[in-house]
Motif scaffolding. Structure first.
Motif, PDB file in Angstrom:
ATOM      1  N   TRP A   1      51.545 111.827  39.180  1.00 20.04           N
ATOM      2  CA  TRP A   1      52.872 112.422  39.083  1.00 20.04           C
ATOM      3  C   TRP A   1      52.967 113.569  40.080  1.00 20.04           C
ATOM      4  CZ3 TRP A   1      50.359 110.058  35.230  1.00 20.04           C
ATOM      5  CH2 TRP A   1      51.083 109.168  34.426  1.00 20.04           C
ATOM      6  N   VAL A   2      54.097 113.621  40.740  1.00 25.34           N
ATOM      7  CA  VAL A   2      54.269 114.595  41.819  1.00 25.34           C
ATOM      8  C   VAL A   2      55.305 115.628  41.409  1.00 25.34           C
ATOM      9  CG1 VAL A   2      55.314 114.758  44.105  1.00 25.34           C
ATOM     10  CG2 VAL A   2      53.538 113.105  43.692  1.00 25.34           C
ATOM     11  N   LYS A   3      55.023 116.887  41.749  1.00 27.22           N
ATOM     12  CA  LYS A   3      55.958 117.958  41.399  1.00 27.22           C
ATOM     13  C   LYS A   3      57.251 117.787  42.167  1.00 27.22           C
ATOM     14  CE  LYS A   3      52.474 121.408  40.522  1.00 27.22           C
ATOM     15  NZ  LYS A   3      51.683 122.370  41.246  1.00 27.22           N
ATOM     16  N   PRO A   4      58.365 118.295  41.588  1.00 29.27           N
ATOM     17  CA  PRO A   4      59.672 118.111  42.235  1.00 29.27           C
ATOM     18  C   PRO A   4      59.725 118.652  43.662  1.00 29.27           C
ATOM     19  CG  PRO A   4      59.912 119.199  40.089  1.00 29.27           C
ATOM     20  CD  PRO A   4      58.474 118.948  40.277  1.00 29.27           C
ATOM     21  N   GLY A   5      59.016 119.738  43.922  1.00 27.91           N
ATOM     22  CA  GLY A   5      59.031 120.306  45.270  1.00 27.91           C
ATOM     23  C   GLY A   5      58.419 119.387  46.299  1.00 27.91           C
ATOM     24  N   ALA A   6      57.341 118.748  45.928  1.00 30.52           N
ATOM     25  CA  ALA A   6      56.626 117.886  46.887  1.00 30.52           C
ATOM     26  C   ALA A   6      57.193 116.474  46.951  1.00 30.52           C
ATOM     27  CB  ALA A   6      55.152 117.810  46.502  1.00 30.52           C
ATOM     28  N   GLU A   7      58.126 116.185  46.070  1.00 32.08           N
ATOM     29  CA  GLU A   7      58.714 114.824  46.038  1.00 32.08           C
ATOM     30  C   GLU A   7      59.292 114.448  47.391  1.00 32.08           C
ATOM     31  OE1 GLU A   7      60.763 114.457  41.924  1.00 32.08           O
ATOM     32  OE2 GLU A   7      62.134 113.646  43.449  1.00 32.08           O
TER      33      GLU A   7
ATOM     34  N   PRO B   1      59.328 105.759  39.650  1.00 35.03           N
ATOM     35  CA  PRO B   1      58.332 105.393  40.670  1.00 35.03           C
ATOM     36  C   PRO B   1      58.848 105.693  42.084  1.00 35.03           C
ATOM     37  CG  PRO B   1      59.313 103.436  39.691  1.00 35.03           C
ATOM     38  CD  PRO B   1      59.856 104.591  38.941  1.00 35.03           C
ATOM     39  N   LEU B   2      58.007 106.404  42.843  1.00 30.45           N
ATOM     40  CA  LEU B   2      58.429 106.797  44.187  1.00 30.45           C
ATOM     41  C   LEU B   2      57.745 105.973  45.272  1.00 30.45           C
ATOM     42  CD1 LEU B   2      58.279 110.678  43.898  1.00 30.45           C
ATOM     43  CD2 LEU B   2      60.308 109.256  43.816  1.00 30.45           C
ATOM     44  N   GLY B   3      56.602 105.424  44.934  1.00 28.75           N
ATOM     45  CA  GLY B   3      55.877 104.667  45.956  1.00 28.75           C
ATOM     46  C   GLY B   3      54.447 104.495  45.514  1.00 28.75           C
ATOM     47  N   PHE B   4      53.605 104.115  46.442  1.00 32.93           N
ATOM     48  CA  PHE B   4      52.197 104.033  46.093  1.00 32.93           C
ATOM     49  C   PHE B   4      51.332 104.537  47.232  1.00 32.93           C
ATOM     50  CE2 PHE B   4      52.012 100.103  48.444  1.00 32.93           C
ATOM     51  CZ  PHE B   4      53.153  99.422  48.109  1.00 32.93           C
ATOM     52  N   GLY B   5      50.080 104.768  46.859  1.00 31.04           N
ATOM     53  CA  GLY B   5      49.147 105.346  47.827  1.00 31.04           C
ATOM     54  C   GLY B   5      47.720 105.126  47.397  1.00 31.04           C
TER      55      GLY B   5
ATOM     56  N   GLN C   1      41.003 104.893  45.121  1.00 27.88           N
ATOM     57  CA  GLN C   1      41.628 103.963  44.181  1.00 27.88           C
ATOM     58  C   GLN C   1      43.108 103.867  44.507  1.00 27.88           C
ATOM     59  OE1 GLN C   1      40.357 102.278  41.376  1.00 27.88           O
ATOM     60  NE2 GLN C   1      42.417 101.448  41.263  1.00 27.88           N
ATOM     61  N   GLY C   2      43.672 102.673  44.384  1.00 24.65           N
ATOM     62  CA  GLY C   2      45.111 102.533  44.599  1.00 24.65           C
ATOM     63  C   GLY C   2      45.870 103.149  43.444  1.00 24.65           C
ATOM     64  N   VAL C   3      46.837 103.996  43.751  1.00 23.00           N
ATOM     65  CA  VAL C   3      47.610 104.653  42.696  1.00 23.00           C
ATOM     66  C   VAL C   3      49.094 104.456  42.957  1.00 23.00           C
ATOM     67  CG1 VAL C   3      45.911 106.422  42.209  1.00 23.00           C
ATOM     68  CG2 VAL C   3      47.618 106.847  43.924  1.00 23.00           C
ATOM     69  N   VAL C   4      49.873 104.542  41.884  1.00 16.28           N
ATOM     70  CA  VAL C   4      51.330 104.501  42.019  1.00 16.28           C
ATOM     71  C   VAL C   4      51.841 105.927  41.800  1.00 16.28           C
ATOM     72  CG1 VAL C   4      53.464 103.525  41.134  1.00 16.28           C
ATOM     73  CG2 VAL C   4      51.425 102.123  41.268  1.00 16.28           C
ATOM     74  N   VAL C   5      52.703 106.341  42.685  1.00 20.11           N
ATOM     75  CA  VAL C   5      53.190 107.733  42.655  1.00 20.11           C
ATOM     76  C   VAL C   5      54.515 107.794  41.915  1.00 20.11           C
ATOM     77  CG1 VAL C   5      53.972 109.605  44.121  1.00 20.11           C
ATOM     78  CG2 VAL C   5      52.008 108.232  44.816  1.00 20.11           C
ATOM     79  N   TYR C   6      54.595 108.692  40.942  1.00 18.79           N
ATOM     80  CA  TYR C   6      55.825 108.862  40.163  1.00 18.79           C
ATOM     81  C   TYR C   6      56.336 110.279  40.355  1.00 18.79           C
ATOM     82  CZ  TYR C   6      54.589 104.645  37.550  1.00 18.79           C
ATOM     83  OH  TYR C   6      54.281 103.360  37.186  1.00 18.79           O
ATOM     84  N   SER C   7      57.589 110.448  40.103  1.00 15.67           N
ATOM     85  CA  SER C   7      58.120 111.818  40.028  1.00 15.67           C
ATOM     86  C   SER C   7      57.892 112.307  38.602  1.00 15.67           C
ATOM     87  CB  SER C   7      59.610 111.822  40.363  1.00 15.67           C
ATOM     88  OG  SER C   7      60.356 111.323  39.262  1.00 15.67           O
ATOM     89  N   MET C   8      58.173 113.567  38.371  1.00 12.32           N
ATOM     90  CA  MET C   8      57.932 114.112  37.029  1.00 12.32           C
ATOM     91  C   MET C   8      58.809 113.445  35.985  1.00 12.32           C
ATOM     92  SD  MET C   8      55.417 115.820  37.432  1.00 12.32           S
ATOM     93  CE  MET C   8      54.927 116.681  35.994  1.00 12.32           C
TER      94      MET C   8
END
Lengths: 344, 180
Positions: free
Chosen positions: B98-104, B140-144, B129-136
């Motif tokens: 999960w990514v903070k709103p500022g870094a989204e 889902p915002l993407g993956f990395g 490891q493959g991860v899926v990136v979410y906002s708070m």
């Protein structure tokens, strides 16, 4: 006075005539050899060295050339003449002298493969007639070439033999065979030429050049590999050599809308195989666990104090060792730690 | 269009399993219909059989896209996952970040996620490891790819990269032409 002058004039004219004739006529001891066809005049008269030294050399030579040229031109004037576009042209006869070769004579060609074989076996060349009687056309036709006799590709009816596939195209088969024969003949002809001129031919693969291109070399390697009895299946490969990408073979794919259930089954099986191959124990996971344990122990020992920590640490290590290894054993896989559980 | 060969299927499943693990079974074997993977012009499309049968009516050069594009095979036969597969990765993801709103916004522009922008991360994430990136807000915002294990993430300084960017939803605008 006038008569005198007329006489004088006449005398003068005669003198001039005589002079002209003199200039035209040349006296030589020996007659020259003429080859008028080549415009050649050979002078066999001896040159008196006295004369040569006496006069100036240039003048002597010029006079000599002038005389000989005059004689040659007199000969040309003796030939039959014709008029071509306001010019009088003499018809030259055939040249009598044979001129020497300009280039060296051609080297004898090395015999072709057939000629070598014929010499070996003593086969004589039989003279064959060009024309052959063609029964079907009821006329004389060439033995080979355009509209030849007995041309089997031109048959309008071909019986299908008993042993062959009924769906085979017999006409196409004959045309194909002819093409193959022609190509083979051409190939052999070129090989003969290459052998005669000692040109290096690539057998299959590389031409002898200083720099080979990368794909030429790789193709030559793959051809060499495949030319074994088992078509290169059991050939060893160099340590870093990649397996061939199946060049030349047409790939076959599953049909687009095949059996969906079988496709699903295949994919599930593939997934199952992949799952089984994946190691159950992750080394890094075990290491991470170890690290976490260590951190916890350090925090705990710092609280206790130094002595307690010193005592606790080796114990802790032993305990951790057991715990880690037991954990490894439980997970049932793992590379490094398998041997150890028995010891403690 | 053609079905995938065994090697291609294997390569694709390996890539997918990095993100969703064993849940690929749920993509292959669905209760609500038969879905399949097909290859068209080096891209892998995931579609139901109904759509597949309709798509057979188009010639190869006229057909642009069918179903969802999961990714494509490069010239050297490596499989590359595209952002268009996010809809299928997100619900089955094993490891999430999960990514903070500022870094989204930074992530959506294609940058990597720094420690300072990291909100939460699932426990026991391995490195790479493959991860899926979410906002708070769990969008889902993407993956990395995780650059550090969860443990290490706790210890490193705030300006180090914790998740390598692979794909984000901003690509829908940035790479409009190449996404098909």
């Amino acid at each position: 006075m006038a008569a005198c002058s007329v006489e004088e004039l006449l005398a003068k004219a005669e003198q001039e005539e005589a002079e002209k004739l003199k200039t035209i006529s040349v006296q030589k001891e020996l007659d020259l050899d003429f080859d008028v066809g080549n415009l050649l005049a050979c002078d066999k008269n001896r040159i008196e060295s006295r004369d040569f030294k006496e006069q100036k050399k240039e003048d002597f030579l010029r006079a000599l050339a002038r005389d000989n040229t005059q004689l040659l031109i007199n000969e040309i004037w003796k030939l039959p003449t014709e008029r071509v576009e306001e010019a009088i042209v003499a018809k030259l006869p055939e040249p009598a002298t044979r001129l020497p070769r300009e280039k060296p004579p051609p080297k004898p060609k090395p015999p072709t493969k057939w000629e070598q074989f014929a010499k070996l076996k003593g086969i004589q060349k039989k003279k064959k007639t060009n024309m052959v009687w063609d029964e079907t056309a009821k006329e004389w036709r060439r033995r080979w070439g355009y509209k030849r006799a007995n041309d089997d590709t031109k048959d309008w009816l071909i019986e299908v033999p008993q042993t062959s596939d009924p769906n085979e195209d017999q006409f196409a088969k004959r045309v194909q065979a002819k093409k193959e024969r022609v190509a083979k003949n051409e190939f052999n002809r070129l090989k003969n030429i290459a052998r005669a001129q000692k040109i290096k031919t690539p057998g299959v693969g590389l031409l002898p050049r200083p720099k080979q291109s990368k794909d030429e070399l790789s193709r030559a390697v793959s051809v060499a590999k495949t030319s074994t009895a088992s078509a290169g299946r059991f050939q060893d490969r160099l340590p870093k050599e990649k397996p061939p990408k199946n060049a030349g073979k047409r790939r076959k794919f599953e049909p687009l809308i095949g059996d969906f259930s079988s496709e699903k089954q295949k994919q599930l099986e593939l997934l199952k195989v992949m799952d089984s191959k994946r190691p159950k124990l992750d080394i890094t996971k075990a290491v991470n666990k170890q690290m976490r344990e260590e951190d916890r122990e350090e925090a705990a020992s710092k609280k206790k104090g130094r002595k307690g920590g010193a005592a606790g640490r080796p114990k802790g290590k032993g305990g951790k060792g057991k715990g880690g290894r037991a954990g490894g054993g439980k997970a049932g896989g793992g590379g490094k730690r398998r041997g150890k559980p028995g010891k403690r | 269009m053609r079905p995938l060969t065994d090697e291609e299927t294997k390569a694709m499943f390996e890539k997918l399993s990095k993100y969703i693990g064993e849940n690929i079974k749920l993509l292959v074997d669905r209760p609500d219909g038969t879905y399949c993977f097909r290859l068209h012009h080096d891209r892998v499309y995931y579609m139901s059989e109904k759509i597949l049968k309709l798509a057979t009516n188009f010639s190869r050069d006229k057909l642009i896209s069918v179903g969802t594009c999961f990714g494509k095979f490069t010239k050297t036969q490596k499989f590359r996952l595209h952002i268009t597969a996010l809809d299928f990765l997100a619900p089955y993801a094993k490891f999430k970040v999960w990514v903070k709103p500022g870094a989204e916004q930074s992530f959506l522009y294609g940058n990597h996620v720094l420690k300072s922008g990291l909100g939460r991360i699932t426990e026991n994430t391995m490195q790479y490891q493959g991860v899926v990136v979410y906002s708070m807000a769990d969008v889902p915002l993407g993956f990395g790819v995780a650059a550090k294990t969860t443990q290490e993430c706790r210890r490193v300084d705030p300006l180090s990269i914790v998740v390598f960017h692979q794909a984000d939803v901003g690509e829908f605008i940035r790479n409009e032409d190449t996404l098909t």
